[in-house]
Design an enzyme around this catalytic site. Structure first.
Site, PDB file in Angstrom:
ATOM      1  N   ASP A  94       0.857  -1.182   0.000  1.00 57.74           N
ATOM      2  CA  ASP A  94       0.000   0.000   0.000  1.00 57.74           C
ATOM      3  C   ASP A  94       0.896   1.236   0.000  1.00 57.74           C
ATOM      4  O   ASP A  94       2.116   1.128   0.088  1.00 57.74           O
ATOM      5  CB  ASP A  94      -0.947  -0.017   1.201  1.00 57.74           C
ATOM      6  N   ASP A 273      -7.910  -7.737   0.075  1.00 57.39           N
ATOM      7  CA  ASP A 273      -7.055  -8.008   1.229  1.00 57.39           C
ATOM      8  C   ASP A 273      -7.781  -7.558   2.482  1.00 57.39           C
ATOM      9  O   ASP A 273      -8.693  -6.734   2.422  1.00 57.39           O
ATOM     10  CB  ASP A 273      -5.743  -7.213   1.131  1.00 57.39           C
TER      11      ASP A 273
END
Length: 378
Positions: A94, A273
């Site tokens: 991320d 996720d």
């Protein structure tokens, strides 16, 4: 449909599709769930177990946490995250944006970026779009995310609009930086921009079009699963996947429960996720094809049946419900490990079976038939 990164093998009468991602660290069968390895570790689970028992095909790393510890000097000297943690399959990182923005009491935002205080030692740092890209180059993930702002839920329309526009401006800077600065470790990294706009349909559609027009290899949907009702999350996801390019992978960030995952796949999502399988496991909550179990409950005290008769990992058949309950009640660390392996293996089995039903052509009928069972409390 195919390009050199993503191939769609099968589509359905709805939006669900089965595909394949090809990275320099291996292929990923989609739809896929990605275990979260925040600080170069999926909590309580060995890399060998991730690969051999859980059957994870791709995992996540966290830019904010890895930047603070161990730091980029260690990361680059190790040769990137793959070598540092001895994981030779794909990794996604991320941007650090979600973590930085969750530090609402210790951050200051501007057009340049975000100044924040470390949760570890109180030191101050500045994340700009360029800095986020630089860190993710040094981490070396196969897929990395554009730096964005994620607003809380609920938020005012104007706040969501300004935040979305800032995310779009930051995206241009992310793209420019990545085009000017090549990979460090000799393999391809692919940048995914992120759709924002809170739960406002018009903003989400604008953002989805901007993201689609950026021409990236794949696209992500952020700012959902942050407290909004499930129906709102599904509505926004449905609207956004109508706009994002069909021939490119779509990643719904931070989602979620087993039923969230199946519904999202039905709305055209390829990648998901969530920390839920491991976080809930550490609190004795197990997900299964039969429903949700709290292993601390008295009812399991003398239940010597296998942990999960339908489970795919070794823990499901080598340990009983009574034994795992005993470990939790005794506060043994092994309890968290067994439960985490179980939950992650179940999540990976869930998307594997979903993929099989997409290919077989009966995904939606199957989804509707298993959904009530998945949600029931045992």
């Amino acid at each position: 449909m195919q390009n050199n990164f993503f191939t769609i093998h099968k589509t359905t009468e709805g939006k669900a599709r089965a595909g394949e991602l090809v990275t320099d660290h291996g292929t990923v069968q989609t739809p896929i769930f990605m275990p979260v390895g925040t600080v170069a570790s999926v909590k309580t689970v060995h890399q060998r177990e991730l690969k051999d028992d859980i059957k994870a095909q791709i995992i996540l790393g966290n830019t904010y946490h890895l930047y603070l510890r161990p730091g980029m000097d260690v990361m680059t000297e190790a040769g990137g995250l793959h070598k540092f943690m001895n994981w030779d399959l794909p990794i996604l990182t991320d941007s650090g944006g979600f973590q930085v923005f969750s530090l609402s009491k210790s951050r200051k935002m501007s057009e340049e970026g975000v100044k924040f205080k470390s949760h570890i030692d109180g030191s101050y740092h500045l994340f700009t779009p360029e800095k986020s890209m630089e860190i993710q180059r040094q981490i070396g993930a196969d897929i990395f995310m554009a730096f964005d702002e994620c607003v809380a839920y609920p938020c005012e329309y104007n706040q969501a609009k300004l935040s979305m526009e800032l995310t779009h401006r930051w995206l241009k800077r992310c793209i420019e930086w990545t085009e000017e600065n090549k990979e460090l470790y000799g393999y391809k990294q692919r940048l995914f921009p992120i759709v924002q706009g809170s739960t406002f349909s018009d903003l989400r559609k604008i953002s989805a079009q901007v993201i689609a027009d950026s021409g990236a290899d794949g696209n992500a949907i952020g700012g959902l699963s942050v407290g909004e009702p499930e129906e709102e999350m599904y509505r926004i996801t449905d609207e956004v996947t109508d706009i994002l390019p069909k021939e490119k992978p779509r990643y719904l960030m931070g989602v979620g429960t087993p039923w969230n995952i199946l519904e999202s796949i039905g709305l055209g999502i390829d990648m998901m996720d969530c920390v839920m399988p491991t976080r809930n496991a550490r609190n004795a909550t197990l997900f299964s094809w039969n429903g949700v179990m709290n292993l601390k409950n008295e009812k399991w005290k003398k239940d010597f049946s296998p942990l999960d008769e339908f489970g795919t990992s070794f823990v499901d058949h080598e340990y009983s419900k009574a034994y795992l309950r005993h470990l939790f009640v005794s506060k043994e660390y092994l309890a968290k490990q067994i439960a985490s392996i179980h939950n992650l293996a179940f999540y990976l089995d869930l998307v594997k079976v979903a993929r099989e039903h997409i290919i077989a052509g009966d995904f939606y009928q199957w989804k509707d038939s298993v959904m009530p069972r998945l949600r029931q409390r045992l």
